[in-house]
Design a protein around this motif. Structure first.
Motif, PDB file in Angstrom:
ATOM      1  N   LEU A  46     -18.321 -15.764 -20.574  1.00 50.50           N
ATOM      2  CA  LEU A  46     -17.032 -16.249 -21.065  1.00 50.50           C
ATOM      3  C   LEU A  46     -17.192 -17.076 -22.336  1.00 50.50           C
ATOM      4  O   LEU A  46     -16.398 -16.930 -23.274  1.00 50.50           O
ATOM      5  CB  LEU A  46     -16.351 -17.082 -19.975  1.00 50.50           C
ATOM      6  N   LEU A  48      -7.599 -18.326 -26.158  1.00 49.55           N
ATOM      7  CA  LEU A  48      -8.725 -18.624 -25.275  1.00 49.55           C
ATOM      8  C   LEU A  48      -9.497 -19.872 -25.691  1.00 49.55           C
ATOM      9  O   LEU A  48     -10.422 -20.285 -24.986  1.00 49.55           O
ATOM     10  CB  LEU A  48      -9.716 -17.439 -25.253  1.00 49.55           C
ATOM     11  N   VAL A 105     -16.704 -13.166 -17.652  1.00 50.16           N
ATOM     12  CA  VAL A 105     -15.308 -12.769 -17.870  1.00 50.16           C
ATOM     13  C   VAL A 105     -14.693 -12.151 -16.617  1.00 50.16           C
ATOM     14  O   VAL A 105     -13.513 -12.356 -16.330  1.00 50.16           O
ATOM     15  CB  VAL A 105     -15.229 -11.799 -19.068  1.00 50.16           C
ATOM     16  N   THR A 165     -12.717 -14.428 -14.417  1.00 45.39           N
ATOM     17  CA  THR A 165     -11.561 -15.172 -14.931  1.00 45.39           C
ATOM     18  C   THR A 165     -10.223 -14.758 -14.304  1.00 45.39           C
ATOM     19  O   THR A 165      -9.399 -15.628 -14.023  1.00 45.39           O
ATOM     20  CB  THR A 165     -11.491 -15.111 -16.472  1.00 45.39           C
ATOM     21  N   PRO A 166      -9.973 -13.461 -14.051  1.00 38.44           N
ATOM     22  CA  PRO A 166      -8.715 -13.155 -13.362  1.00 38.44           C
ATOM     23  C   PRO A 166      -8.755 -13.558 -11.886  1.00 38.44           C
ATOM     24  O   PRO A 166      -7.709 -13.882 -11.317  1.00 38.44           O
ATOM     25  CB  PRO A 166      -8.592 -11.630 -13.510  1.00 38.44           C
ATOM     26  N   ASN A 169      -7.933 -17.003 -12.010  1.00 37.35           N
ATOM     27  CA  ASN A 169      -6.966 -17.343 -13.046  1.00 37.35           C
ATOM     28  C   ASN A 169      -7.458 -18.601 -13.764  1.00 37.35           C
ATOM     29  O   ASN A 169      -6.816 -19.661 -13.773  1.00 37.35           O
ATOM     30  CB  ASN A 169      -5.565 -17.564 -12.490  1.00 37.35           C
ATOM     31  N   GLU A 194      -4.506 -20.735 -19.668  1.00 43.39           N
ATOM     32  CA  GLU A 194      -5.068 -20.054 -18.512  1.00 43.39           C
ATOM     33  C   GLU A 194      -4.996 -18.550 -18.741  1.00 43.39           C
ATOM     34  O   GLU A 194      -4.263 -18.059 -19.611  1.00 43.39           O
ATOM     35  CB  GLU A 194      -4.357 -20.452 -17.222  1.00 43.39           C
ATOM     36  N   VAL A 195      -5.788 -17.842 -17.960  1.00 44.80           N
ATOM     37  CA  VAL A 195      -5.913 -16.394 -18.144  1.00 44.80           C
ATOM     38  C   VAL A 195      -4.565 -15.697 -18.015  1.00 44.80           C
ATOM     39  O   VAL A 195      -4.291 -14.721 -18.715  1.00 44.80           O
ATOM     40  CB  VAL A 195      -6.941 -15.830 -17.140  1.00 44.80           C
ATOM     41  N   LEU A 236      -3.656 -12.297 -20.145  1.00 43.31           N
ATOM     42  CA  LEU A 236      -4.183 -11.103 -19.472  1.00 43.31           C
ATOM     43  C   LEU A 236      -3.247  -9.923 -19.664  1.00 43.31           C
ATOM     44  O   LEU A 236      -2.030 -10.044 -19.497  1.00 43.31           O
ATOM     45  CB  LEU A 236      -4.376 -11.368 -17.978  1.00 43.31           C
ATOM     46  N   PHE A 254      -7.547  -8.554 -22.593  1.00 43.18           N
ATOM     47  CA  PHE A 254      -6.683  -9.667 -22.975  1.00 43.18           C
ATOM     48  C   PHE A 254      -5.832  -9.282 -24.181  1.00 43.18           C
ATOM     49  O   PHE A 254      -6.235  -8.455 -24.997  1.00 43.18           O
ATOM     50  CB  PHE A 254      -7.521 -10.894 -23.354  1.00 43.18           C
TER      51      PHE A 254
END
Length: 361
Positions: free
Chosen positions: A96, A111, A121, A124-125, A128, A135-136, A140, A183
């Motif tokens: 990340l 980001l 990465v 990250t979802p 979140n 935030e993601v 996203l 993203f």
């Protein structure tokens, strides 16, 4: 894909706690993912996925379920025809920190305040992931994942992912293994507005002010460093998982009381109001550096737990319980532990279940 048996997991996590993986496979080439599927079929179990190990508590007895260490790399930037947005499709194992630095170098906002967060990465979802106003969920577009329930690769939109505060459809589920994350970022020389007081103070600007991307990132790194929230091998507080507890949901009456105390209360994009767990821990009377269980103490810089010496998962669970119980007794608010568990640690599971029961009662 390289598979090994009886591999210590503690060195692969930032907390440095826990036993062995009965079987671990490292995936570096996305084209070799069918080998992961074949391995899972042979073992008769869906694998757990390990990225940077920054939000993981490994049980002292280790993990009997197959573990896949996701180490795929690569980010593809694609500019839209209108010039208003850029999509970035990133392999799940991509670091990340590297992605954040790449996005800043490309002059893309969305980001930059996630800089300094350890991990990959693909995580990250799931969490979140968010920090200091971003935030993601804000950026996203979609993910690709292997769906173990249907036995094929699927594409899920951001809406499909059901992102919430440090949660998603993927959290606490082994149904999906994330393969890529896409993203939507916006070309800009300036960050999103700086929302957090400590970051604004470091920049010398009022809250709500956009600043150059690199300046925003530098300020966030400075704040994280002051809290011991950067991985630094020379730092005595280095063995941690970041925030151990989620920022708890509070009602309007609690928010009014806490705001009067100048507590850090924030309303998140989902409309829910939360208060900083760190503030509650301090308010419950815990001091920085305080020992809590064998090998587990409060950080010397920030109100989170750190490990040292021969710390164990059982001791970590006990320390987290001591903190959560004290906060509830002092404030009436129950804290929910955030790190995911690899293996079986009954005390930690009981702590999570108690927190869940308090939020649903």
């Amino acid at each position: 894909m390289h598979a090994r048996v009886h591999v210590p997991l503690a060195p692969l996590t930032t907390l440095g706690i826990g036993g062995d993986a009965a079987l671990i496979a490292e995936l570096t080439d996305p084209a070799e993912f069918p080998e992961v599927v074949a391995l899972a079929d042979r073992e008769g179990a869906r694998p757990l996925v390990l990225g940077g190990g920054s939000n993981i508590l490994v049980a002292d007895a280790g993990c009997t379920v197959p573990v896949v260490r996701m180490a795929t790399k690569g980010a593809k930037f694609e500019h839209g025809d209108d010039g208003e947005q850029v999509t970035v499709t990133v392999q799940a194992g991509h670091v990340l920190q590297d992605l954040v630095e790449q996005s800043i170098a490309h002059g893309l906002t969305g980001l930059e305040t996630l800089i300094g967060i350890p991990g990959t990465v693909g995580a990250t979802p799931v969490q979140n992931v968010g920090a200091y106003g971003q935030e993601v969920a804000d950026v996203l577009d979609r993910v690709t994942a292997w769906d173990w329930a249907v036995g094929r690769e699927v594409t899920l939109s951001a809406e499909d992912c059901l992102l919430g505060h440090r949660t998603s459809i993927f959290k606490h589920s082994t149904r999906w293994t994330l393969l890529t994350v896409t993203f939507r970022l916006r070309p800009s020389k300036l960050s999103t507005p700086i929302r957090y007081g400590m970051v604004a103070e470091a920049l010398g600007v009022p809250k709500g002010t956009p600043v150059p991307l690199a300046d925003a990132a530098s300020a966030v790194l400075a704040v994280r460093r002051s809290k011991g929230m950067l991985l630094d091998a020379g730092d005595a507080d280095n063995r941690n998982v970041g925030s151990v507890f989620l920022s708890p949901v509070i009602d309007a009456k609690q928010a009014e009381k806490l705001l009067a105390e100048q507590a850090p209360v924030h309303t998140f994009p989902d409309g829910v109001t939360r208060v900083s767990a760190s503030y509650l821990i301090k308010a419950a009377g815990f001091g920085l550096g305080r020992p809590l269980a064998p090998g587990i103490r409060m950080s010397g810089k920030h109100f989170t737990l750190v490990a040292e010496g021969e710390a164990t998962a059982r001791a970590f669970a006990e320390a987290a319980r001591v903190v959560a119980d004290a906060v509830q007794k002092s404030t009436g608010i129950r804290l929910t532990p955030e790190p995911d568990l690899f293996g079986d640690e009954p005390a930690y599971l009981r702590l999570k279940q108690k927190a869940l029961a308090s939020t649903t009662s």
